[in-house]
Design a protein around this motif. Structure first.
Motif, PDB file in Angstrom:
ATOM      1  N   HIS A  84       5.248   2.978   1.255  1.00 37.59           N
ATOM      2  CA  HIS A  84       4.255   2.538   0.473  1.00 37.59           C
ATOM      3  C   HIS A  84       4.928   1.491  -0.243  1.00 37.59           C
ATOM      4  N   ASN A  85       6.205   1.081  -0.174  1.00 37.93           N
ATOM      5  CA  ASN A  85       7.397  -0.573   0.094  1.00 37.93           C
ATOM      6  C   ASN A  85       7.661  -0.554   0.736  1.00 37.93           C
ATOM      7  N   ALA A  86       7.767  -1.650   1.490  1.00 43.16           N
ATOM      8  CA  ALA A  86       7.855  -2.668   2.350  1.00 43.16           C
ATOM      9  C   ALA A  86       9.411  -2.918   2.734  1.00 43.16           C
ATOM     10  N   VAL A  87       9.640  -3.407   1.904  1.00 43.61           N
ATOM     11  CA  VAL A  87      11.626  -3.253   1.429  1.00 43.61           C
ATOM     12  C   VAL A  87      12.192  -2.210   1.488  1.00 43.61           C
ATOM     13  N   ALA A  88      11.430  -1.457   1.007  1.00 43.26           N
ATOM     14  CA  ALA A  88      11.662   0.035   0.877  1.00 43.26           C
ATOM     15  C   ALA A  88      12.265   1.062   1.957  1.00 43.26           C
ATOM     16  N   THR A  89      11.281   0.364   3.110  1.00 43.18           N
ATOM     17  CA  THR A  89      11.008   1.220   3.971  1.00 43.18           C
ATOM     18  C   THR A  89      12.473   0.501   5.143  1.00 43.18           C
ATOM     19  N   PHE A  90      12.067  -0.925   4.821  1.00 48.74           N
ATOM     20  CA  PHE A  90      13.066  -1.926   5.494  1.00 48.74           C
ATOM     21  C   PHE A  90      14.582  -1.038   5.573  1.00 48.74           C
ATOM     22  N   SER A  91      15.040  -0.874   3.954  1.00 44.38           N
ATOM     23  CA  SER A  91      16.136  -0.994   3.753  1.00 44.38           C
ATOM     24  C   SER A  91      16.611   0.962   4.099  1.00 44.38           C
ATOM     25  N   LEU A  92      15.735   1.847   4.259  1.00 40.62           N
ATOM     26  CA  LEU A  92      16.083   3.197   4.415  1.00 40.62           C
ATOM     27  C   LEU A  92      16.030   2.696   5.811  1.00 40.62           C
ATOM     28  N   CYS A  93      15.790   2.289   7.666  1.00 42.73           N
ATOM     29  CA  CYS A  93      16.497   1.775   8.350  1.00 42.73           C
ATOM     30  C   CYS A  93      17.552   1.711   8.275  1.00 42.73           C
ATOM     31  N   LEU A  94      17.533   0.775   7.188  1.00 39.22           N
ATOM     32  CA  LEU A  94      19.088  -0.131   7.275  1.00 39.22           C
ATOM     33  C   LEU A  94      20.115   1.121   7.550  1.00 39.22           C
ATOM     34  N   LEU A  95      19.552   1.530   6.364  1.00 39.71           N
ATOM     35  CA  LEU A  95      20.938   2.832   6.094  1.00 39.71           C
ATOM     36  C   LEU A  95      20.675   4.029   6.888  1.00 39.71           C
ATOM     37  N   ALA A  96      19.851   4.261   7.679  1.00 33.27           N
ATOM     38  CA  ALA A  96      20.137   5.820   9.310  1.00 33.27           C
ATOM     39  C   ALA A  96      20.208   5.045  10.313  1.00 33.27           C
ATOM     40  N   GLN A  97      20.420   3.235  10.011  1.00 30.56           N
ATOM     41  CA  GLN A  97      21.423   2.828  11.079  1.00 30.56           C
ATOM     42  C   GLN A  97      20.023   2.581  12.359  1.00 30.56           C
ATOM     43  N   ALA A  98      18.929   2.840  11.835  1.00 32.90           N
ATOM     44  CA  ALA A  98      17.258   2.888  12.906  1.00 32.90           C
ATOM     45  C   ALA A  98      17.451   1.379  12.715  1.00 32.90           C
ATOM     46  N   TYR A  99      18.522   0.422  13.418  1.00 30.31           N
ATOM     47  CA  TYR A  99      17.717  -1.536  13.268  1.00 30.31           C
ATOM     48  C   TYR A  99      17.329  -1.849  14.769  1.00 30.31           C
ATOM     49  N   GLU A 100      16.325  -0.782  15.455  1.00 33.59           N
ATOM     50  CA  GLU A 100      15.367  -1.520  16.201  1.00 33.59           C
ATOM     51  C   GLU A 100      14.079  -1.303  15.745  1.00 33.59           C
TER      52      GLU A 100
END
Length: 979
Positions: free
Chosen positions: A690-706
């Motif tokens: 629902h929130n694009a930036v939050a989804t992106f930061s979640l991937c950074l937090l989980a080290q899912a950089y790709e």
């Protein structure tokens, strides 16, 4: 009477009336000696009807009064049979309008009572009622005469009230036939005769007079109450509930003497009640110890009797002697236990007294009355705590508001009562059946079997699961919790054992009424009262979770509403209670709690802004943070309100990144190798869409950089709103925080984390040239040279793969890891964002061609604004120089992208035209936009927008930030190929 005596008694001079009274006394003595009782009766009747009742002849009334006194003195002990005729006319003169008549009536009654002594007690109520009125007489002489009479009556009462029996109640035959040989039998028979004074006849009069307001009358009543209480055999404390309420009201009298006397009387009553309670408890303990000793001696005698049958005669003699000694001591002990102790037979109605005391806890009562009532209630925890349980709801309704009283003494007393009450309730946490079974089993072996047969096995079924299986406990508790205590309370009075009254009385606590009383305190204006009410609910729920606070009752909505309380201490306690309820409940309750919490946040956006972070963090401390995030994520994924879901996800994501309470959760997210970590990440990702930036930061937090890089490519297709740019700006600031230290260190390994560089440079491309742009650029420039130090050969220069190749690579990675379906997550993200875009377009273009910001329609704007689309400083935003380049229709394609501060300033100006939505991210970050706007220096339409750092930063070339990326991706490989 002789004519001379009659004329003398009618005379207006006191000396002549006195002379006539002396002559009358001599005449009555002569008649008494001659035993001419008829003549004496006629003289008394003549004095009453012709003199004492002569209302309109004051001199005749005075003569009749002194004549009745003289006749009584002459009669001496024989006056008893004539008091029925002598006393009423004297009492009638107490209400005469003439003060002299009232004074002479006091004098006459004084002389009559002095002769009659104990016999006057038959008319005690009438005399007391008259003295009660004369105590407030306006004439000083009358008041002094009444005081003398009062002292005499008090002396007679203190000497004879408890034991005196009127001679009129004893027949002449019984007096003549007294058995001189057996005086004890006669004494025992006289006990059954009624005494002249009776408290049961006096208490109704006292109950009627106790509500007077005159201070002199109040002093008179307190003095009599004190006197009657000091007589041991009367036991006035038994009738205390009849007049205790009126006595408490005396404490508010402005007269200091009344207050002091009343306080002394109340203290004596309280001390007497304590003494009686101690005596009864001591007797019960002695009887209990005697019963235990008797049981031990019986067991020892049985043990000793076994060897006597087998052993020699010597042992038989020894055991016989021991048995006789033990029986002798038991006889002595039984005799000593049967001795009468003063106070052991006194019955005090504790519940009735408590009912009266609770009424005086009302805040409308005077300060002194509240203090005395609180002191008495606090003392009753020592006297009879088991009797307080039925009054717990009323006590809570009165004591908790008193804890916030403006008077310090009342506040301290209320705190003492509250602590005592809570300690007592907490001491009753054990179930009655469990305690009874644990205490009775060691005494007698067959008792558990007998209990099973009588109670149908309910006691073992309710106690066993508490110690053993935890899954069976709720069922057994639900079946036996209302049945077993009832059986215990029914058998406790039959046993007559006070050793376990508290256990049997636990069932009398009305949990529903107590919870209702506490819930009403949420509306109290004082913070201390609300905090105390929540503390009580926490304690009661920990004591009996099955009886307190269900999600389907009216208390749960009140607890949710209390989260909006302005006091942080109240909110913290409320969250503690809600967490405790959820911890001890099923998953269905927990899910319902989370759904209701989201509904509250949706309807009360201000609560979400001001207390949202506090509520989430406190819940994560009290409950499982992962469980909370999983449940909220599941609920938000299904939420149809896209705007609220985006705001809520943003708040949850900020807490996930920054909250110290969620450090363990962040560590778990970094590890996607485990099955649990993968499922948790997928659950959050599907909701975070629902929130694009939050989804992106979640991937950074989980080290899912790709995956994060793939999200950035989708960002190009999204509409870059002001709110979205502000979130990216905050994310860049968070990247510089200690939470992302590991990410910054991973920049030192570009060959291991190649997509990390792409993600950060992608953010750099999304940002306008602002302070966040400069900070991220400086960070990347500081590690750009690290690429020249790596010598790992690369066969082909890596180039950014096209978007259409990304799904194939993700599919291969899905096949390798077989844990997370990355392509499905990307599709989920696209679908959610597309749905949000369609809903926003419907809201924007629903009634006009104008364009809305953040889903806000322009229907409410003036027609000039709607027709001219967006106006900024009087210019149309469709002009080539003012195009925002953020996907707004009509913006110039080649326009320079403004900085975040410029966007914030533009958003601020636009928001002044648009109705502000509560809870929106734009309203949350207005202050940041204003600060950024203060640093913005606006140029001409053809001049590029300057950065926040001043004119110097405006000279950076746009391609300088990409040159490093070229070095990292192709520079090293190129150098290797040349060599």
């Amino acid at each position: 009477m002789d004519a001379n005596i009659q004329r003398a008694l009618h005379d207006k001079l006191y000396d002549k009336r006195k002379g006539g009274a002396l002559d009358l006394e001599r005449l009555v003595r002569e008649a008494l000696v001659a035993k001419d009782f008829d003549k004496i009766s006629k003289i008394v009747q003549q004095l009453c009807h012709e003199y004492a009742y002569a209302v309109h002849q004051p001199h005749a009334r005075n003569g009749g009064l002194i004549g009745l006194a003289a006749a009584s003195i002459a009669l001496g002990p024989e006056v008893a049979r004539y008091l029925e005729e002598i006393v009423p006319p004297v009492l009638a003169c107490f209400t005469d309008q003439d003060a002299r008549v009232r004074y002479y009536a006091c004098e006459s009654m004084y002389n009559i009572a002095k002769v009659a002594k104990g016999e006057i007690l038959l008319y005690f109520n009438d005399i007391f009622d008259s003295l009660c009125k004369l105590a407030a007489d306006s004439e000083l002489s009358v008041k002094n005469g009444a005081e003398l009479l009062d002292r005499l009556i008090k002396d007679i009462v203190s000497e004879s009230a408890a034991t005196y029996v009127s001679v009129l109640n004893v027949s002449e035959e019984a007096v003549l036939e007294v058995d001189s040989e057996n005086p004890e039998a006669d004494r025992e028979s006289s006990v059954d005769l009624p005494t002249a004074f009776s408290l049961s006849r006096f208490i109704p009069l006292l109950k009627e007079r106790i509500h007077v307001l005159n201070p002199f009358t109040r002093t008179f009543l307190v003095s009599w109450i004190t006197l009657l209480d000091s007589i041991p055999d009367l036991e006035l404390v038994t009738y205390l509930p009849a007049f205790l309420g009126g006595l408490f009201k005396f404490l508010s009298d402005p007269n200091r003497d009344v207050h002091v006397a009343t306080q002394g009387a109340l203290d004596r009553f309280l001390g007497e009640i304590k003494k009686i309670a101690r005596i009864k408890k001591g007797i019960e303990e002695s009887r209990k110890s005697a019963g235990e000793d008797k049981a031990k001696q019986a067991n020892s005698s049985e043990i000793d009797s076994t060897p006597t049958e087998r052993g020699p005669t010597n042992e038989e003699q020894e055991t016989a002697s021991v048995h006789t000694d033990s029986s002798g001591t038991e006889d002595v002990r039984s005799v000593s236990n049967d001795d009468w102790v003063p106070g052991q037979d006194v019955q005090v109605d504790h519940p009735k007294i408590l009912e009266i005391l609770v009424q005086f806890l009302d805040p409308a009562s005077e300060e002194e009355i509240q203090l005395a009532a609180l002191h008495w209630i606090d003392s009753f925890f020592e006297i009879c705590p088991e009797n307080i349980l039925p009054f717990v709801p009323n006590l809570l309704s009165q004591v908790l508001p008193a804890m916030a009283s403006d008077v310090e003494l009342v506040r301290k007393a209320a705190n003492r009562v509250n602590n005592s009450l809570m300690e007592y309730i907490m001491s009753l946490t054990d179930e009655p059946a469990t305690t009874r079974a644990s205490t009775s089993t060691p005494r007698d072996g067959p008792e558990p079997e007998r209990r099973d047969s009588t109670a149908n096995g309910r006691t073992p079924s309710s106690s066993a699961p508490r110690e053993g299986d935890g899954k069976k406990a709720p069922d057994n508790q639900g079946n036996g919790e209302t049945q077993v205590p009832a059986a215990v309370s029914a058998t406790a009075p039959a046993q007559g054992d006070n050793s376990s009254p508290s256990a049997a009385q636990t069932t009398e606590l009305d949990y529903a009424a107590a919870v209702n009383a506490l819930t009403l305190q949420f509306l109290n204006e004082h913070e201390a009262t609300r905090v105390a009410a929540l503390t009580w609910l926490i304690m009661l729920h920990s004591k009996a979770p099955r009886k307190v606070l269900a999600i389907n009752d009216g208390t749960f909505p009140a607890l949710l509403k209390t989260l909006s309380d302005p006091a942080e201490a109240v909110v913290t306690r409320d969250l503690q209670l809600l967490s405790q309820i959820s911890r001890n409940s099923e998953d269905k309750y927990f899910t319902s709690f989370m759904v209701n919490l989201l509904q509250l946040f949706c309807t009360d956006r201000r609560l979400l802004e001001t207390r949202g972070n506090l509520i989430i963090r406190q819940l994560c401390v009290s409950l499982s943070a992962e469980r909370i995030y999983r449940t909220l994520a599941d609920c938000l994924e299904k939420d149809e309100d896209v705007e609220f879901a985006s705001i809520m996800v943003q708040n949850l994501n900020n807490n996930l990144i920054t909250a110290p309470e969620l450090a363990d959760l962040r560590k778990r997210l970094r590890n996607l190798e485990t099955r649990d970590g993968q499922t948790f990440f997928v659950t959050l990702f599907r909701s975070w869409c629902h929130n694009a930036v939050a989804t992106f930061s979640l991937c950074l937090l989980a080290q899912a950089y790709e995956q994060a890089y793939n999200l950035l490519q989708i960002f190009a297709e999204l509409e870059m709103t002001v709110n979205m740019l502000i979130q990216i700006d905050k994310l860049v600031q968070l990247l510089e925080s200690p939470v992302f230290t590991y990410l910054r260190l991973q920049l030192l390994e570009p060959e291991k984390y190649p997509h990390l560089y792409k993600c950060l440079y992608g953010l750099l491309m999304l940002l306008p040239q602002s302070s966040a742009f400069a900070a991220l650029k400086n960070r990347l420039n500081s590690v750009s040279a690290i690429g020249y130090l790596h010598i790992a050969p690369r066969t082909t220069p890596t180039a950014p793969a096209p978007a259409y190749d990304r799904p194939n690579r993700l599919k291969s990675r899905d096949q390798d890891n077989s844990g997370i379906r990355w392509v499905e997550l990307l599709d989920k993200f696209k679908s959610v964002q597309e749905k949000a875009r369609r809903l926003q377009r419907l809201q924007t273009h629903g009634g006009t061609d104008g364009i809305g910001i953040n889903g806000t329609s322009l229907d409410g704007l003036p027609s000039s604004v709607r027709n001219n689309r967006f106006l900024l400083n009087g210019q149309n935003l469709d002009s080539p120089g003012l195009g925002l380049g953020l996907g707004i229709p009509g913006s110039a394609g080649g326009a320079v992208v403004p900085s975040a501060s410029g966007i914030a300033a533009t958003g601020k100006q636009l928001s002044s035209l648009l109705p502000q939505r509560p809870g929106s991210a734009q309203s949350i970050h207005n202050t940041q936009g204003q600060a950024a706007a203060g640093n913005q220096r606006a140029g001409g339409p053809s001049t590029p927008t300057q950065g926040p750092g001043g004119p110097g930063q405006a000279q950076h070339k746009p391609r300088s930030s990409l040159s490093n990326l070229g070095r990292l991706t192709g520079g090293v490989g190129g150098r290797k190929l040349k060599k």
